[in-house]
Design an enzyme around this catalytic site. Sequence first.
Site, PDB file in Angstrom:
ATOM      1  N   PHE A   1       5.335 -31.284  13.376  1.00 10.49           N
ATOM      2  CA  PHE A   1       5.897 -32.618  13.182  1.00 10.49           C
ATOM      3  C   PHE A   1       4.953 -33.524  12.389  1.00 10.49           C
ATOM      4  CE2 PHE A   1       7.093 -30.654  17.159  1.00 10.49           C
ATOM      5  CZ  PHE A   1       8.479 -30.660  17.103  1.00 10.49           C
ATOM      6  N   HIS A   2       3.808 -32.962  11.949  1.00 15.25           N
ATOM      7  CA  HIS A   2       2.750 -33.802  11.396  1.00 15.25           C
ATOM      8  C   HIS A   2       2.196 -33.248  10.086  1.00 15.25           C
ATOM      9  CE1 HIS A   2       2.029 -34.477  15.986  1.00 15.25           C
ATOM     10  NE2 HIS A   2       3.038 -35.205  15.541  1.00 15.25           N
ATOM     11  N   PRO A   3       3.015 -33.085   9.039  1.00 13.67           N
ATOM     12  CA  PRO A   3       2.479 -32.607   7.761  1.00 13.67           C
ATOM     13  C   PRO A   3       1.576 -33.653   7.114  1.00 13.67           C
ATOM     14  CG  PRO A   3       4.778 -33.258   7.504  1.00 13.67           C
ATOM     15  CD  PRO A   3       4.468 -33.338   8.969  1.00 13.67           C
TER      16      PRO A   3
END
Length: 629
Positions: A561-563
């Site tokens: 969820f955290h690129p």
Amino acid sequence: MSRLADRAKSYPLASFGAALLPPELGGPLPAQFVQRVDRYVTRLPATSRFAVRAGLASLAAASYLTTGRSLPRLHPDERARVLHRIAALSPEVAAAVEGLKAIVLLANGADTYAHELLARAQEHDAARPDAELTVILSADSPSVTRADAVVVGSGAGGAMVARTLARAGLDVVVLEEGRRWTVEEFRSTHPVDRYAGLYRGAGATVALGRPAVVLPMGRAVGGTTVVNSGTCFRPSLAVQRRWRDEFGLGLADPDQLGRRLDDAEQTLRVAPVPLEIMGRNGRLLLQAAKSLGWRAAPIPRNAPGCRGCCQCAIGCPSNAKFGVHLNALPQACAAGARIISWARVERILHRAGRAYGVRARRPDGTTLDVLADAVVVAAGATETPGLLRRSGLGGHPRLGHNLALHPATMLAGLFDDDVFAWRGVLQSAAVHEFHESDGVLIEATSTPPGMGSMVFPGYGAELLRWLDRAPQIATFGAMVADRGVGTVRSVRGETVVRYDIAPGEIAKLRVALQAIGRLLFAAGAVEVLTGIPGAPPMRSLPELQDVLRRANPRSLHLAAFHPTGTAAAGADEQLCPVDATGRLRGVEGVWVADASILPSCPEVNPQLSIMAMALAVADQTVAKVVGVR
């Protein structure tokens, strides 16, 4: 002819449904199942929709080839055996079957629990009304608009930039690809329609690799802050110093960044989750950590007034989760900023080495230009590289590289009594014991009811038994700090993300899974589910440890969820496409202020990191733009 064509198109889906959730054993009737799943599949982008339908057709054909009969004509037990045989062909085939299963169970489960979900959404009055925003539909916007600055994206980074620039007296236009959602829509819209409408690619975005990684990203006024968990951790001092010392990013100096982190926390009204709304899922994690002597605490969140309805991921139905659409964006609008929604920015306009605006596309294909001397790109780590390349500004060799995902995995535990993991805060408590030593952050996490069924093993009767026991399931997840080994490219106009998890991160995932297993058993779980295809439920920690040692790491279920990191900021001209002030190298008048500039994984949920760095870039932008006016 049309009815025959419709039946032919829906038959592979109905066939898979008969094997996955046999109606003879209590599963949905074929017509009901097809209607539920089609509601979601028809919202997928064309390529994803084609892949799903091709996969379903392949499964239907495989039944004929291996048994001589269609799946619905087999006994339910034989249908399940067919799926098991297909999944056993290779890890890649197993992953494909599990992917189809996940999509189908999400759509079917969301509809099954829709009544409960909407009832809980409407149980309490909204914590606050919708904010005052100046939002203009792209259809109503003129073909040419002039401003001092244009911001591409209205999420965590774009909102803070827009507020800073507008408060400095600049005429600011924010362009957003998605639309504005209202709290009333979150209270009354079917969960599948919320999910499909709020996420890029209807929530089916995947980073290709072994294994593939599910990569959901928000697309709305407010960006991913509308659909994230609300978790607000500061990056550690060690991470801030690494950005400053290893990358020459002075904006990350703890003294400077600390003040901006304070600002972000105050904007979001961050506070720890109260125990009374946490829910049993989170309390079990805290109790287990205490019994093991591990450090744990309630998670800090931006959710003043939260009642714990567990619907953060599909839009908060009470406006309690305080995303930037409820604070920074209305503050920007109060200072004069305007937001144009349904406007996908196609390229940055520039000549003679200087930007002079952007060109966006409306849903009907027509274009609009916003002309401005300052362009701030905040489209997110997966979209910013493509925009820069489309604009002829993608010449830096590291643009689109260095992608970190902060990959996540999860285990589920079966308890003798009810847990109702979805009755409480979606992400509520965290274990910090392995964070500094191993880069592993463990969190009690759940999903809206029915939308997390993909964790359950098997097919047919086995799967239905697990679905019946869903109220007795607790779910704990973990994210691992990773290196920037992924890439973002554009293929025929579409973003393609590639990420092959490195051996070091696989080792961290094993640490994470074993730690979660210890927590679940310490909390009282009688069985633990791994999500590994073919793996039975585990009844003891040694059994779980043995399975994890033998498991093919390519078969793990991963999400992210955290690129971050695809346009890293820093002093090194060869390493960083963006300089240490946030300005894109090679052109005047373009700054980047989103997750893509974080030079390495922040090792925590990145909302605060993005907002604080965006504030730093915004200050640099103001100094430059105001200084030349």
